[in-house]
Design a protein around this motif. Structure first.
Motif, PDB file in Angstrom:
ATOM      1  N   THR A  44      18.926   0.364  -7.319  1.00 35.27           N
ATOM      2  CA  THR A  44      18.380  -1.002  -7.360  1.00 35.27           C
ATOM      3  C   THR A  44      16.848  -1.029  -7.293  1.00 35.27           C
ATOM      4  OG1 THR A  44      18.811  -1.124  -5.006  1.00 35.27           O
ATOM      5  CG2 THR A  44      20.368  -2.271  -6.443  1.00 35.27           C
ATOM      6  N   GLU A  45      16.256   0.005  -6.691  1.00 40.00           N
ATOM      7  CA  GLU A  45      14.796   0.056  -6.582  1.00 40.00           C
ATOM      8  C   GLU A  45      14.164   0.704  -7.824  1.00 40.00           C
ATOM      9  OE1 GLU A  45      12.603  -0.495  -3.327  1.00 40.00           O
ATOM     10  OE2 GLU A  45      14.122  -2.033  -3.491  1.00 40.00           O
TER      11      GLU A  45
ATOM     12  N   ARG B 229      12.899   1.410 -11.609  1.00 39.82           N
ATOM     13  CA  ARG B 229      12.275   0.524 -12.602  1.00 39.82           C
ATOM     14  C   ARG B 229      13.102   0.553 -13.882  1.00 39.82           C
ATOM     15  NH1 ARG B 229       6.126   0.479 -11.143  1.00 39.82           N
ATOM     16  NH2 ARG B 229       5.885  -0.980 -12.822  1.00 39.82           N
TER      17      ARG B 229
ATOM     18  N   ALA C 279      13.830  -7.247  -3.021  1.00 38.35           N
ATOM     19  CA  ALA C 279      13.815  -6.878  -1.601  1.00 38.35           C
ATOM     20  C   ALA C 279      12.389  -6.923  -1.055  1.00 38.35           C
ATOM     21  CB  ALA C 279      14.407  -5.493  -1.415  1.00 38.35           C
ATOM     22  N   ASP C 280      11.421  -6.478  -1.865  1.00 36.44           N
ATOM     23  CA  ASP C 280      10.029  -6.460  -1.406  1.00 36.44           C
ATOM     24  C   ASP C 280       9.470  -7.874  -1.276  1.00 36.44           C
ATOM     25  OD1 ASP C 280       9.687  -3.721  -1.037  1.00 36.44           O
ATOM     26  OD2 ASP C 280       9.474  -3.411  -3.178  1.00 36.44           O
TER      27      ASP C 280
ATOM     28  N   LYS D 194      -1.335  -5.224 -13.585  1.00 36.50           N
ATOM     29  CA  LYS D 194      -2.107  -5.270 -12.331  1.00 36.50           C
ATOM     30  C   LYS D 194      -1.344  -5.846 -11.144  1.00 36.50           C
ATOM     31  CE  LYS D 194      -6.304  -3.935 -13.752  1.00 36.50           C
ATOM     32  NZ  LYS D 194      -6.349  -2.499 -13.560  1.00 36.50           N
ATOM     33  N   GLY D 195      -0.682  -6.972 -11.370  1.00 35.27           N
ATOM     34  CA  GLY D 195      -0.036  -7.643 -10.243  1.00 35.27           C
ATOM     35  C   GLY D 195       1.473  -7.597 -10.326  1.00 35.27           C
TER      36      GLY D 195
ATOM     37  N   ILE E 136       4.121  -7.207 -13.433  1.00 37.94           N
ATOM     38  CA  ILE E 136       5.049  -6.064 -13.428  1.00 37.94           C
ATOM     39  C   ILE E 136       6.498  -6.562 -13.499  1.00 37.94           C
ATOM     40  CG2 ILE E 136       5.884  -4.101 -12.040  1.00 37.94           C
ATOM     41  CD1 ILE E 136       2.945  -3.927 -10.934  1.00 37.94           C
ATOM     42  N   GLU E 137       6.786  -7.619 -12.737  1.00 32.60           N
ATOM     43  CA  GLU E 137       8.147  -8.183 -12.744  1.00 32.60           C
ATOM     44  C   GLU E 137       8.516  -8.706 -14.134  1.00 32.60           C
ATOM     45  OE1 GLU E 137       9.799  -9.950  -8.602  1.00 32.60           O
ATOM     46  OE2 GLU E 137       8.093 -10.995  -9.467  1.00 32.60           O
TER      47      GLU E 137
ATOM     48  N   LEU F  25      -2.900  -6.187  -7.563  1.00 30.80           N
ATOM     49  CA  LEU F  25      -2.568  -5.325  -6.412  1.00 30.80           C
ATOM     50  C   LEU F  25      -3.718  -4.394  -6.025  1.00 30.80           C
ATOM     51  CD1 LEU F  25       1.164  -4.494  -7.215  1.00 30.80           C
ATOM     52  CD2 LEU F  25       0.357  -5.410  -5.056  1.00 30.80           C
ATOM     53  N   VAL F  26      -4.585  -4.081  -6.985  1.00 34.96           N
ATOM     54  CA  VAL F  26      -5.726  -3.199  -6.671  1.00 34.96           C
ATOM     55  C   VAL F  26      -6.668  -3.910  -5.699  1.00 34.96           C
ATOM     56  CG1 VAL F  26      -7.675  -1.908  -7.648  1.00 34.96           C
ATOM     57  CG2 VAL F  26      -5.552  -2.089  -8.927  1.00 34.96           C
TER      58      VAL F  26
ATOM     59  N   LYS G 197       3.472   1.687  -4.639  1.00 33.90           N
ATOM     60  CA  LYS G 197       4.807   1.754  -5.248  1.00 33.90           C
ATOM     61  C   LYS G 197       4.814   1.198  -6.678  1.00 33.90           C
ATOM     62  CE  LYS G 197       9.480  -0.054  -4.419  1.00 33.90           C
ATOM     63  NZ  LYS G 197      10.268  -0.905  -3.534  1.00 33.90           N
ATOM     64  N   TYR G 198       4.140   0.081  -6.879  1.00 32.93           N
ATOM     65  CA  TYR G 198       4.277  -0.600  -8.162  1.00 32.93           C
ATOM     66  C   TYR G 198       3.191  -0.281  -9.193  1.00 32.93           C
ATOM     67  CZ  TYR G 198       8.063  -3.253  -6.136  1.00 32.93           C
ATOM     68  OH  TYR G 198       9.260  -3.593  -5.558  1.00 32.93           O
ATOM     69  N   LEU G 199       2.013   0.078  -8.724  1.00 31.40           N
ATOM     70  CA  LEU G 199       0.953   0.326  -9.714  1.00 31.40           C
ATOM     71  C   LEU G 199       1.119   1.701 -10.344  1.00 31.40           C
ATOM     72  CD1 LEU G 199      -2.277  -1.100  -8.064  1.00 31.40           C
ATOM     73  CD2 LEU G 199      -1.055  -2.017 -10.018  1.00 31.40           C
ATOM     74  N   ILE G 200       0.892   1.761 -11.643  1.00 35.23           N
ATOM     75  CA  ILE G 200       0.933   3.043 -12.345  1.00 35.23           C
ATOM     76  C   ILE G 200      -0.469   3.320 -12.865  1.00 35.23           C
ATOM     77  CG2 ILE G 200       1.833   4.245 -14.382  1.00 35.23           C
ATOM     78  CD1 ILE G 200       4.433   2.625 -13.927  1.00 35.23           C
ATOM     79  N   PHE G 201      -1.022   4.454 -12.447  1.00 35.82           N
ATOM     80  CA  PHE G 201      -2.370   4.813 -12.888  1.00 35.82           C
ATOM     81  C   PHE G 201      -2.301   5.833 -14.011  1.00 35.82           C
ATOM     82  CE2 PHE G 201      -2.690   3.514  -8.438  1.00 35.82           C
ATOM     83  CZ  PHE G 201      -3.612   2.496  -8.556  1.00 35.82           C
TER      84      PHE G 201
ATOM     85  N   ILE H 271      -1.048 -10.364  -4.289  1.00 36.80           N
ATOM     86  CA  ILE H 271       0.075  -9.451  -4.595  1.00 36.80           C
ATOM     87  C   ILE H 271       0.598  -9.711  -6.007  1.00 36.80           C
ATOM     88  CG2 ILE H 271       2.498  -8.904  -4.025  1.00 36.80           C
ATOM     89  CD1 ILE H 271       1.782  -9.242  -1.067  1.00 36.80           C
TER      90      ILE H 271
ATOM     91  N   LEU I 292       1.955   0.468 -19.318  1.00 40.46           N
ATOM     92  CA  LEU I 292       2.299   0.339 -17.893  1.00 40.46           C
ATOM     93  C   LEU I 292       1.083   0.383 -16.967  1.00 40.46           C
ATOM     94  CD1 LEU I 292       5.545   2.533 -17.728  1.00 40.46           C
ATOM     95  CD2 LEU I 292       5.402   0.052 -17.700  1.00 40.46           C
ATOM     96  N   SER I 293       0.088   1.222 -17.322  1.00 42.02           N
ATOM     97  CA  SER I 293      -1.083   1.344 -16.435  1.00 42.02           C
ATOM     98  C   SER I 293      -1.985   0.110 -16.507  1.00 42.02           C
ATOM     99  CB  SER I 293      -1.877   2.599 -16.791  1.00 42.02           C
ATOM    100  OG  SER I 293      -2.318   2.516 -18.116  1.00 42.02           O
TER     101      SER I 293
ATOM    102  N   PHE J 260      15.053  -6.185  -9.314  1.00 42.24           N
ATOM    103  CA  PHE J 260      13.804  -5.440  -9.220  1.00 42.24           C
ATOM    104  C   PHE J 260      12.778  -6.217  -8.375  1.00 42.24           C
ATOM    105  CE2 PHE J 260       9.556  -4.473 -10.927  1.00 42.24           C
ATOM    106  CZ  PHE J 260       9.521  -3.122 -10.646  1.00 42.24           C
ATOM    107  N   ALA J 261      12.243  -5.601  -7.362  1.00 43.66           N
ATOM    108  CA  ALA J 261      11.225  -6.155  -6.454  1.00 43.66           C
ATOM    109  C   ALA J 261      11.722  -7.300  -5.569  1.00 43.66           C
ATOM    110  CB  ALA J 261       9.990  -6.604  -7.228  1.00 43.66           C
TER     111      ALA J 261
END
Lengths: 344, 225
Positions: free
Chosen positions: A257-258, A260, B86-87, A174-175, A179-180, B150-151, B220-224, B146, A170-171, B83-84
């Protein structure tokens, strides 16, 4: 006349067991994350969840049912139909009171607590049985201990699975496109995870099946009759989810819905593992709601989100109180029934 | 077709694009229109009223992005996974808001042909416009990132916020200058210039809020690790 009354009570117990199975389906929140991601139609989510529940009840519930229906009792003790009736009446009353008061209660804890109360009253008033030997203490302790270690193990497993997933995969995303795409893959995995989880939720739901197993042990039902009603319970749970569960699920899904899908997969897999261990290895009925709450807490800890410790403390109080209150309630119900009908 | 071309893309071609590609195309169109608007105001400063009018009318009249918007919305509407969603829709809406602000500005600027009070004022307005051009360009870059990084988008948004802070300082100096000219404060020139500065800053503020929203998305979306 007495025989007729016995059959009426057995029929009533079977109807109540079917009703309990229906309520297991109606209150099952397991498919909520799948409904939220929208990868398959809502009706398909309900079918999938219902099939999972039914499958688990039919094929994997025997161990837990025998633990509730026979395993926790001491040598030479079997449930009478009046004891079972008292257990069910007390459990249902306590759950209804809890719902009206807005207290989150575990039906499993309520049922086992009720059994405890009824058996204690039975041992005190029926033929000089020592309350200390009225239970198979090893099994009873195993059941009660499982209520403590199962949520904690759920927390630990969720943390481990999430951390592995976070560090290895997951880490690195990047974009939003990546992610989607990844979350879409998790959405598909969620279909399998939810089905798997529902199998073990069904298998571990001892409330109804324990009663049926007890009827089989006290020879009110044959083994064929027992399995026939197990299948009916599975169908009842399916319709419970399909007909009544949709309202709970739609409401929950709307709030998720938000969320993951990857989080959903981790939670479902972790809870399934615990439920599977409890069902297959230890044959102990545990609270699915408590397990899920701890899995969610683990996700919040892993993602450095706030944890509602106050709410958790409130839940812990009810968690501890459920067993004695259900036991006292069931004991009173059994004592009243026994005294008024002379069946104790 | 080049993404920054002003030719309206064919509908079929648009339908082949993903929501992310449509967002990038939409952003490109709006960015080009913003450049036309800024260029138009520069013509006004140089008292080239003919080109000023051409540019601003172009901003008002062009509707090439409408088709992109419709295709994007139809695509997102049909998308099963939420998922995503709405954004994505919100990002698109915020780009569209830039277009609306641009149109509003162009309409107001076309009300009157102003002559600037002095060269210093002109220079300061040009400085603000230069900053506006920078933040428009950076925002466009951030929006395009985007989907892929995202970074980087987050870092670019930080630059946008810094530049907008500079613009705010410049705005007050400019207003102070304007208020200290010996002129009738209810005159068309005064009101026009005051509105112009405020409109430019309205656009800059929206871009800043948009940048903050992109930073929110990154958080919100990035996981570190």
């Amino acid at each position: 006349m007495e025989l007729e009354l016995t059959w009426i009570i057995v029929a009533l117990l079977i109807i109540l067991a079917l009703g309990l199975s229906f309520s297991i389906g109606a209150n099952d929140e397991t498919p909520a994350p799948l409904a939220a991601v929208g990868i398959i139609k809502f009706s398909s989510v309900l079918m999938l969840g219902g099939f999972g529940l039914g499958f688990g009840i039919i094929f994997f519930s025997r161990g837990v049912a025998s633990m509730v229906g026979e395993g926790i009792l001491g040598p030479g003790i079997t449930y009478s139909i009046w004891m079972l009736l008292s257990v069910l009446i007390s459990t249902i009353i306590w759950l209804i009171v809890g719902s009206f008061m807005g207290i989150p209660l575990s039906s499993t804890h309520s049922l086992v607590g009720s059994i405890f109360g009824v058996v204690i009253v039975f041992s005190l008033f029926s033929g000089g049985i020592d309350p200390l030997t009225a239970f198979n203490n090893e099994n009873m302790l195993r059941v009660v201990f499982s209520w403590f270690w199962s949520p904690l193990l759920g927390l630990l497993i969720t943390l481990i699975i999430y951390k592995i997933l976070e560090r290895s995969y997951l880490s690195r995303l990047k974009g939003l496109n990546q992610i989607e795409k990844s979350e879409r893959m998790f959405s598909i995995t969620l279909i399998i995870a939810v089905f798997f989880a529902n199998i073990w939720v069904g298998a571990n739901s001892a409330e109804a099946l324990g009663i049926l197993y007890a009827l089989y042990v006290n020879e009110s039902l044959t083994i064929e009759g027992y399995y026939f009603y197990v299948v009916l319970c599975a169908i009842s749970a399916f319709f419970g989810l399909y007909i009544a569960g949709r309202y709970v699920l739609r409401n929950l899904a709307g709030q998720l819905t938000e969320a993951r899908p990857s989080d959903g997969v981790v939670i479902q897999i972790s809870s399934s593992i615990i439920l599977m261990i409890c069902t297959i290895i230890y044959n102990v009925p545990i609270s699915h709601s408590h397990l899920i709450v701890f899995c969610i807490i683990a996700m919040n800890i892993a993602q450095k989100k706030d944890v509602d410790y106050r709410g958790l403390g409130r839940m812990a109080i009810y968690w501890i109180l459920t067993f004695p209150i259900a036991a006292i309630g069931a004991g009173i119900v059994y004592w009243i029934l026994g005294a008024s009908l002379g069946v104790m | 077709m080049k993404s920054n071309s002003f030719e309206p893309p064919i509908k079929k071609e648009l339908e082949k694009k993903s929501p992310d590609e449509l967002t990038i195309l939409f952003m490109d169109r709006i960015y080009q229109q913003n450049l036309k608007l800024i260029e138009g105001i520069e013509y006004l400063i140089d008292e080239d009223f003919e080109n000023f009018e051409i540019n601003l009318k172009y901003v008002i009249k062009t509707k090439t992005e409408v088709e992109i918007k419709k295709t994007f919305e139809a695509k997102l509407w049909k998308k099963r996974t939420v998922f995503a969603k709405a954004d994505r829709l919100k990002v698109f809406g915020k780009i569209n808001d830039i277009k609306n602000i641009g149109e509003f500005m162009a309409n107001r600027l076309l009300l009157y042909k102003v002559v600037f009070p002095d060269e210093k004022f002109k220079l300061r307005i040009k400085n603000i416009l230069k900053s506006l051009k920078i933040i428009c360009g950076n925002l466009s870059e951030a929006v395009k990132l985007i989907g892929s990084d995202l970074v980087k988008a987050y870092d670019i948004c930080e630059i946008v916020k810094d530049e907008r802070r500079k613009m705010r300082k410049e705005e007050f100096e400019l207003l102070q200058r304007l208020y200290n000219y010996s002129m009738d404060y209810l005159s068309r020139t005064f009101l026009y210039l005051k509105n112009m500065i405020e409109d430019i800053m309205m656009m800059a503020d929206h871009i800043k809020h948009f940048s903050e929203y992109i930073q929110f998305l990154a958080t919100k979306y990035l996981i570190f690790k």
